[in-house]
Each structure stands twice: as C-alpha cells, then as structure tokens.
Design an enzyme around this catalytic site. Structure first.
Site, PDB file in Angstrom:
ATOM      1  N   SER A  54       3.260  53.648   5.003  1.00 36.33           N
ATOM      2  CA  SER A  54       4.254  53.028   4.126  1.00 36.33           C
ATOM      3  C   SER A  54       5.208  54.118   3.609  1.00 36.33           C
ATOM      4  O   SER A  54       5.865  54.776   4.395  1.00 36.33           O
ATOM      5  CB  SER A  54       3.549  52.295   2.982  1.00 36.33           C
ATOM      6  OG  SER A  54       4.478  51.624   2.177  1.00 36.33           O
ATOM      7  N   TYR A  94      14.840  48.524   0.639  1.00 41.54           N
ATOM      8  CA  TYR A  94      13.853  49.341   1.355  1.00 41.54           C
ATOM      9  C   TYR A  94      12.493  49.302   0.663  1.00 41.54           C
ATOM     10  O   TYR A  94      11.465  49.061   1.294  1.00 41.54           O
ATOM     11  CB  TYR A  94      14.360  50.779   1.454  1.00 41.54           C
ATOM     12  CG  TYR A  94      13.363  51.745   2.058  1.00 41.54           C
ATOM     13  CD1 TYR A  94      13.120  51.750   3.431  1.00 41.54           C
ATOM     14  CD2 TYR A  94      12.687  52.655   1.263  1.00 41.54           C
ATOM     15  CE1 TYR A  94      12.212  52.634   3.995  1.00 41.54           C
ATOM     16  CE2 TYR A  94      11.781  53.544   1.807  1.00 41.54           C
ATOM     17  CZ  TYR A  94      11.548  53.533   3.174  1.00 41.54           C
ATOM     18  OH  TYR A  94      10.640  54.425   3.723  1.00 41.54           O
ATOM     19  N   LYS A  96       8.456  48.052   1.624  1.00 44.95           N
ATOM     20  CA  LYS A  96       7.314  48.969   1.562  1.00 44.95           C
ATOM     21  C   LYS A  96       6.268  48.503   0.548  1.00 44.95           C
ATOM     22  O   LYS A  96       5.066  48.655   0.772  1.00 44.95           O
ATOM     23  CB  LYS A  96       7.794  50.381   1.229  1.00 44.95           C
ATOM     24  CG  LYS A  96       8.696  50.994   2.297  1.00 44.95           C
ATOM     25  CD  LYS A  96       7.946  51.191   3.602  1.00 44.95           C
ATOM     26  CE  LYS A  96       8.787  51.932   4.634  1.00 44.95           C
ATOM     27  NZ  LYS A  96       8.035  52.230   5.871  1.00 44.95           N
TER      28      LYS A  96
END
Length: 287
Positions: free
Chosen positions: A148, A162, A166
């Site tokens: 991750s 983003y 994650k």
C-alpha cells in the site's frame, strides 16, 4: 550459481507490478535469495528486460518468467494467475504491488482520475487476490502481501484521491487476514514511504506546486531508494507483524497518527501554511 540457504530459497513467488520500481526491486531481492519468481505488468518490453536480470542473478534451477495483465481487467488477471501457477508449479508468496499516483486538488481532478486510481490501486489488488485465493485455500499455507503506502495512514493536501485508494487496501487487508487465517494463510500489508521510482518521476511531472513545497519542507518526507525499501520488506516478511514499514520515519509517522491524531493534524496544517507562505514569498520575489 549456488542457492542461498535462507527462508526464501526454493519459494515460488508471484508479483503484480513487477517490471519496475518496488515490484522489480522485490523480484531481484527474492531471485538473489533463491526464489522462483513470475512477474506481471502491462508492458511486455519492461517485463522481458526484468526477467533477463532475474535469470542472471538467480539459481539455474529456479523459474523466472512473466505474464502480461492489466490488474483492472478481471479476465486478464484470471488467465495470468492460472498461467503463473502453472509456470511455478504452485505458489507460496503472492505480492500485490501494482499501483500509481495522481496528485491534485479534489476540484481539479477529473472524475475519471478517482475511478482509475480505485481500479488500479484497490480493485487491482482485489482482482489479483481473488484470482489466486482458491489456490491458497486448497494448499492450506502461504503468504499474501498487499503493498500500500504510508499515505494509507494519513493524507495531506492534494492526495485525497490517491490516499482513498490506499486506505481502502488497509480495510480490505484487515478483513482478508481473518478470512485466510482460518486456512493457515498469512495476509500482511506493507507501507512503503516516498520511494525513488519511475512512478514518482511521473507523479512529479504534474504535481501542484503547493504539494511539492509541502513535501520539500516536511521533516517526515524523505525520499528513499528502492533497494533500501525492498531490503526492509525482506527483513519484515518472515516476522509475525501484520503491518510492515521500511524506515524509522515511517514507523514514527504511524505512531503519531495512531496515538496523537489531533496533534498530527496540527503539524500537517502548520506545514501546509508554511509551504503556502514560502510560495507567496517566491511569487513576490519574482514579480
């Protein structure tokens, strides 16, 4: 080449996103320690080049090969998984490493940016794991690692899309860990820091100036080499810890976020305001 005597000697490994960056670095580390490795990505040329490197450093009796797959395409992933298990004649370690970054303010990004990040970063991991899950359940042993990011623990200006992709990996991994535990299969998650990869170079091409200024002024944003991050991964993997970090500053960031969340927000806000002030000063100086 002689086989190294260590916990990875003879292991059968599949790495998605294995043709560059951290994925390639992990493939090289594992090959150097005697593991057989099959990698996947979308680009054939980069895959072929990486496999040649693996064959140069790995033992002659190990398997080094590639499969082409877009992790957001379920049918491609299923075919790639079937071929990989056939090439390796089994699988001991699955590393889900595919991903990319797109940085920008929420109202500056396109809707497609949010969806594409989820398709590759999150659903890419889900698709790969689901394609191999039956194999691990029937085998009753093995390791699944989801790569991750430290931005899955704490997000800042410009990283909303983003980080969301994650953060999703973390929630999925925690649940999957318990499901697979009942089949004697370990699930772990690795959180690399900012790493000097081709992906970072591409990310920086259109990164907003304020984000760059924040990162340059942050005490917790050092850029680390692929080799350093991958060696840390290799040291961590045999351990029992569910979460893995590559560097001391990564551990410190997680510790602060976990135990002092409000204080961490204040620090981040201070860095944001300082960065904006520096940008204003630069603009005034150049006008």
């Amino acid at each position: 080449m002689k086989r190294n005597q260590n916990s990875f000697s003879g292991k059968k490994v599949f790495i998605s996103g294995g043709s560059s960056g951290i994925g390639k670095g992990l493939a090289l580390e594992l090959a150097g320690q005697g593991a057989s490795v099959v990698i996947s990505a979308r680009g054939k040329n980069a895959l072929e080049k990486t496999v040649k490197e693996l064959r140069r450093i790995g033992p002659n009796d190990a398997v080094y090969d590639f499969v082409i797959a877009d992790v957001s395409d379920v049918s491609q992933v299923k075919k790639a998984a079937k071929k990989a298990v056939s090439l390796l004649n089994g699988l001991d370690l699955l590393i889900c490493n595919s991903g990319y970054a797109k940085v920008g303010k929420v109202n500056d990004l396109e809707e497609s940016d949010f969806r594409n990040l989820m398709d590759i970063n999150f659903f890419g991991h889900v698709n790969v794991i689901r394609a191999f899950q039956d194999h691990f359940i029937k085998q009753g042993t093995g390791d699944i690692v989801l790569v991750s990011s430290m931005l899955a623990t704490f997000s800042i200006y410009g990283y909303g899309a983003y980080s969301a992709s994650k953060f999703a990996i973390t929630g999925f991994a925690q649940s999957l860990r318990q499901e697979m535990m009942l089949h004697n299969v370990r699930v772990k998650i690795f959180l690399p820091p900012t790493t000097e990869t081709p992906g970072l170079i591409k990310e920086n091409e259109d990164k907003p100036d304020l984000v760059k200024e924040i990162e340059m002024g942050s005490a917790l944003n050092a850029v680390h080499s692929v080799e350093k991050v991958c060696k840390a991964f290799i040291r961590w993997l045999p351990k029992r810890n569910f979460i893995g970090y590559a560097t001391w500053d990564s551990w410190l960031q997680y510790f602060l976020v976990r135990h002092f969340p409000e204080w961490t927000l204040l620090i981040a806000d201070g860095e944001l305001r300082s960065a904006q002030k520096r940008l204003n000063q630069k603009a005034q100086a150049s006008s």
